[in-house]
Design a protein around this motif. Structure first.
Motif, short mmCIF file in Angstrom:
data_model
loop_
_atom_site.label_atom_id
_atom_site.label_comp_id
_atom_site.label_asym_id
_atom_site.label_seq_id
_atom_site.Cartn_x
_atom_site.Cartn_y
_atom_site.Cartn_z
N ASP A 1 34.87 48.10 50.39
CA ASP A 1 36.25 48.38 50.66
C ASP A 1 36.56 49.83 49.89
OD1 ASP A 1 39.00 48.77 50.18
OD2 ASP A 1 39.26 46.60 50.57
N ALA A 2 36.81 50.81 50.89
CA ALA A 2 36.93 52.02 50.24
C ALA A 2 38.21 52.31 49.02
CB ALA A 2 37.24 53.15 51.22
N GLU A 3 39.05 51.43 49.33
CA GLU A 3 40.18 51.54 48.45
C GLU A 3 39.43 50.77 47.09
OE1 GLU A 3 44.11 52.40 47.14
OE2 GLU A 3 42.93 53.11 48.48
N VAL A 4 38.93 49.65 47.03
CA VAL A 4 38.55 49.17 45.99
C VAL A 4 37.68 50.15 45.22
CG1 VAL A 4 37.38 47.25 45.07
CG2 VAL A 4 39.22 47.07 46.79
N ALA A 5 36.67 50.64 45.94
CA ALA A 5 35.59 51.48 45.24
C ALA A 5 36.32 52.63 44.81
CB ALA A 5 34.51 51.75 46.55
N ALA A 6 37.26 53.30 45.19
CA ALA A 6 37.78 54.37 44.77
C ALA A 6 38.39 54.35 43.46
CB ALA A 6 38.75 55.20 45.61
N HIS A 7 38.86 53.09 43.14
CA HIS A 7 39.77 52.77 41.75
C HIS A 7 38.83 51.75 41.05
CE1 HIS A 7 42.79 55.42 43.29
NE2 HIS A 7 42.67 54.89 44.40
N ARG A 8 37.73 51.45 41.11
CA ARG A 8 37.12 50.36 40.45
C ARG A 8 36.96 51.06 38.96
NH1 ARG A 8 31.64 50.73 43.93
NH2 ARG A 8 31.15 53.04 43.65
N GLN B 1 28.69 26.12 46.05
CA GLN B 1 28.66 27.49 46.61
C GLN B 1 28.86 28.57 45.64
OE1 GLN B 1 31.05 27.54 50.01
NE2 GLN B 1 29.81 26.14 51.19
N LYS B 2 27.97 29.76 45.98
CA LYS B 2 28.26 30.84 45.11
C LYS B 2 29.32 31.73 45.69
CE LYS B 2 23.14 31.27 43.34
NZ LYS B 2 22.07 32.10 43.56
N PRO B 3 30.13 32.39 44.72
CA PRO B 3 31.00 33.60 45.30
C PRO B 3 30.32 34.44 46.35
CG PRO B 3 31.17 33.09 42.98
CD PRO B 3 29.61 32.74 43.32
N GLU B 4 31.21 34.53 47.51
CA GLU B 4 30.65 35.71 48.33
C GLU B 4 30.68 37.06 47.74
OE1 GLU B 4 32.78 35.37 52.12
OE2 GLU B 4 32.63 33.05 52.02
N VAL B 5 29.53 37.93 48.24
CA VAL B 5 29.61 39.25 47.78
C VAL B 5 30.61 40.09 48.57
CG1 VAL B 5 28.12 41.27 47.74
CG2 VAL B 5 27.08 39.12 47.16
N PRO B 6 31.42 40.56 47.98
CA PRO B 6 32.49 41.04 48.73
C PRO B 6 31.99 42.30 49.72
CG PRO B 6 32.40 41.87 46.43
CD PRO B 6 31.71 41.01 46.32
N ILE C 1 26.03 54.64 52.25
CA ILE C 1 25.16 53.88 50.95
C ILE C 1 25.60 52.46 50.33
CG2 ILE C 1 24.30 54.23 48.51
CD1 ILE C 1 24.44 57.25 49.17
N GLU C 2 26.91 52.14 49.97
CA GLU C 2 27.36 51.16 49.54
C GLU C 2 27.43 50.07 50.79
OE1 GLU C 2 30.09 51.23 46.71
OE2 GLU C 2 29.48 53.19 45.57
N GLY C 3 27.71 50.58 52.07
CA GLY C 3 28.02 49.59 53.02
C GLY C 3 26.69 48.99 53.20
N SER C 4 25.48 49.51 52.91
CA SER C 4 24.18 48.96 53.61
C SER C 4 23.47 48.60 52.39
CB SER C 4 23.21 50.11 54.20
OG SER C 4 23.32 51.40 53.68
N ILE C 5 23.63 48.79 51.06
CA ILE C 5 22.84 48.57 49.78
C ILE C 5 23.81 47.85 48.92
CG2 ILE C 5 21.56 49.40 48.10
CD1 ILE C 5 20.72 51.85 49.72
#
Length: 727
Positions: A485-492, A477-482, A361-365
């Motif tokens: 990342d499963a690890e980042v998403a798990a602990h955001r 330039q605008k910052p790139e959309v990251p 879901i988050e990888g495509s949206i």
């Protein structure tokens, strides 16, 4: 392992504008090194001293609540001056049914024998044998009964006096013997309940203290609002044996543990999951309705996850804890299918599916709103779909009446069972009177204000996040959309996640209360707890210096106390004395004149009393959660339909009934239009509408189908004249 502290650069504790920007490309998913705050010298000792003070004051709050509810209970019934039979009668409807099993444990030859009578009960739904631990959430009575037996054995061996007895003169009524003291089973039972609810108030105090950022002001305002709205927050002082009396204290503990877990930056999975699981288990074990409260909690935590206030790590801690607690309850309740076929169980499985699909879901949206929409659809479709599949597979419809109750509130759908619920005041929509009462003490206005302040703060954070994500750097330039990342998403995390959770939980409980007035017992305590946020320093930083916030708190308490103290005074002024001679006369007649194996049928509340005080078999009772019992009760209540008296006799005879208790009021009374029993039957049997109800014939001349054996101004006891008498 070092955990990611935040998502999108948030530290989870402050505003975005105060965040320290990383030169290592934090927005691309690289981890920051954990920071360690320097020691503050004597600060730790100072903090520990305030913790000790908080716990001491929590104990005082708990003691005050115990004295308060016990005093009201005594004042309302003059409980200390009642006979054993009269005390039984004070436990009406479900309360009498529940207490009867404590009585079974106390009076059994041994503890094991008492447990055997409970798991193989052939009196409550004659002629069926049922396991009441599976059906009625009876573990509290089993445990307290076993403790009482041990207590009684010890005090008798040590020759410790635990009760005082005397004779009470009741004027025109026969005198009675009355005993008072912890050694009296009724006293022991009620004392255990009120002790547990004293501890609950201590937990409420600590909850307010913790949620407000360890502010004693938060704890004080929380407890004050609870007491000011006590009549709308609990009914334990009037109905101690009800399941919520045992269960609700564990909900407060569970909510506090979830709040602590969400607030903790990197919670330990096993430690936090185990604590939440145990609290949820003990919350569910005594009360069949607990699953609906936990359903709202899983939805609130899912909302935090969807809005990215927490990651899948914290979500999994709550969901896994609840799932284990649910399965443990399924085992301890001997395979109660209603737990597995509930919306709650399906919701947990749906949320676990969402977490599994997170990378897709988050990888495509990328858009947050779109992600929320997709996850919300998966949750709704999964919850309703899995519920249908599981219920069909297990072939059970025990909770079908719950869906029908909600359906009847928003459509013209009605049947016999929904009318029995919705005609009762407790299952109607929330009364305007309740809203007025809670508004006079400033509780509801306070909730609107706190919700508004939090909404502004959250929206400001999202706006600043959006601005930062669209800020052009020195190269234009605008910052790139990251990338995902499963690890980042798990602990955001985002700031004020714990505060937002409690406000969402308060809103969820409020929605429940609006639909079913009885559930205000969830809403009001949660509102009182949420009121502690007035002392939250970060949330109300716009008030300026601390003394201004304290002045604001004092002003709120002063205004709220005007109506609040009036509410308390009204409770303290309730002085009553229990007396129900017609009911007592009926039970005495049964005990003295009818055989011990005589089978009874009648109104659910009265059947509970006959089971408790006469130990006679009954065919129906007030616990209405089983599909088979609902159909059984409907057959018994055919006495109040417009069928012929012969048809009614044939129906109850087929159930093995020997005596029918007819109550005149059930034939004529109605709480509102359409709620008279014959009118309710008109929904099921419209072809009989307009005919004289069977109960009217039975009150006048019940022969030849029934024989009148006892009558007073309330009850008529009818013997069933068998068409096919036993040889």
């Amino acid at each position: 392992m070092v955990r990611k502290q935040a998502f999108k650069g948030s530290n989870g504790n402050g505003d975005l504008s105060k965040m320290k920007k990383s030169s290592t490309g934090n927005r691309r998913g690289k981890k920051d090194a954990p920071t360690i705050a320097p020691s503050a010298g004597g600060k730790s000792s100072y903090f520990n001293n305030w913790v000790i003070v908080a716990f001491l004051l929590a104990g005082v709050a708990g003691w005050m609540h115990g004295v308060h509810i016990w005093t009201m209970f005594e004042n309302d019934r003059h409980f200390s001056h009642l006979s054993s039979l009269e005390r039984d009668l004070t436990f009406r409807t479900e309360m009498g049914l529940y207490y009867s099993y404590f009585k079974t444990m106390v009076e059994a030859p041994s503890t094991l024998n008492g447990i055997g009578q409970i798991v193989r009960d052939n009196i409550t739904e004659y002629p069926s044998t049922i396991n009441v631990l599976k059906r009625f959430n009876l573990y509290p009575e089993l445990i307290i009964g076993a403790i009482y037996r041990a207590f009684r054995s010890f005090t008798e061996a040590a020759k410790i006096k635990t009760q005082t007895c005397w004779k009470i003169n009741r004027g025109e009524l026969p005198p009675i013997n009355s005993c008072e003291g912890i050694g009296v089973p009724h006293y022991f039972y009620v004392t255990c309940i009120y002790t547990l609810n004293s501890i609950m108030m201590s937990l409420v105090f600590l909850y307010g203290w913790y949620l407000s950022g360890n502010s004693l002001w938060g704890a004080v305002i929380c407890v004050a609002f609870y007491f000011f709205n006590h009549g709308e927050a609990t009914r334990v002082m009037w109905t101690p044996p009800l399941r919520e009396s045992y269960s609700f204290p564990f909900l407060i503990l569970e909510l506090l543990l979830v709040t602590h877990m969400i607030k903790t930056q990197n919670p330990d999975y096993f430690k936090h999951m185990t604590a939440i699981c145990l609290a949820a288990f003990f919350f569910m074990l005594p009360w069949q309705f607990a699953q609906f409260a936990l359903l709202t909690q899983s939805a609130c935590v899912l909302a935090l996850y969807m809005l990215e206030y927490i990651g899948s790590w914290k979500l999994n801690i709550v969901i896994h804890a609840q799932l284990i607690a649910l399965l443990a309850n399924f085992v301890f309740q001997f395979g109660n299918e209603m737990l597995l076929t509930s919306f709650y169980a399906s919701s947990l499985l749906s949320i676990m599916l969402i977490v599994k699909l997170e990378s897709k879901i988050e990888g495509s949206i990328r858009n947050l709103i779109a992600k929320c929409l997709v996850k919300g659809i998966v949750w709704l479709v999964g919850t309703f779909g899995l519920k249908k599949i599981i219920a069909t597979a297990l072939r059970t419809a025990d909770d079908a009446h719950i869906w029908e109750i909600f359906k009847s509130k928003f459509s013209d759908f009605n049947n016999f069972h929904t009318m029995l619920y919705t005609c009762a005041k407790e299952f109607d929509f929330l009364e305007v009177e309740t809203v007025v009462k809670l508004s006079k003490t400033l509780l509801i206005p306070s909730m609107f204000f706190i919700t508004f302040v939090l909404a502004i703060k959250c929206l400001r954070y999202e706006y600043l996040s959006y601005v930062e994500s669209n800020t052009v750097d020195e190269d234009g330039q605008k910052p790139e959309v990251p990338e995902y990342d499963a690890e980042v998403a798990a602990h955001r995390s985002k700031p004020n996640a714990d505060v937002l959770y409690n406000v969402l939980q308060m809103i969820a409980f409020s929605c429940m209360a609006i639909l079913i007035m009885r559930l205000k017992l969830f809403m009001t305590p949660m509102m009182a707890i949420t009121a502690s946020l007035f002392a939250h320093r970060q949330l109300f930083a716009f008030l300026g210096p601390r003394y201004r916030q304290v002045s604001f708190l004092v002003a709120i308490l002063a205004v709220a106390s005007v109506a609040g103290i009036g509410n308390l005074t009204s409770q303290w002024n309730i002085i009553g004395e229990f007396e129900n001679w017609p009911h007592e006369e009926l039970l005495n007649f049964i005990n003295e004149n009818l055989p011990p194996n005589a089978v009874f049928a009648g109104a659910m509340p009265t059947m509970a009393s006959i089971k408790l005080s006469c130990l006679r078999p009954i065919v129906n009772h007030p616990h209405y959660e089983d599909a088979g019992l609902r159909e059984r009760t409907m057959r018994v209540y055919s006495m109040y339909s417009r069928r012929s008296l012969e048809q009614v006799r044939d129906t109850v005879e087929a159930m093995g009934v020997d005596f029918y208790v007819l109550e005149d009021s059930w034939c004529t009374r109605k709480t509102r239009e359409g709620c008279q029993m014959p009118q309710i039957w008109d929904i099921e049997e419209p072809e009989n509408a307009g005919k004289t109800p069977a109960c009217s014939y039975a009150r006048g001349n019940p022969e030849p189908y029934f024989k009148e054996v006892f009558k007073n101004n309330v009850y008529t006891l009818l013997q069933v004249v068998k068409k096919n008498p036993k040889a």
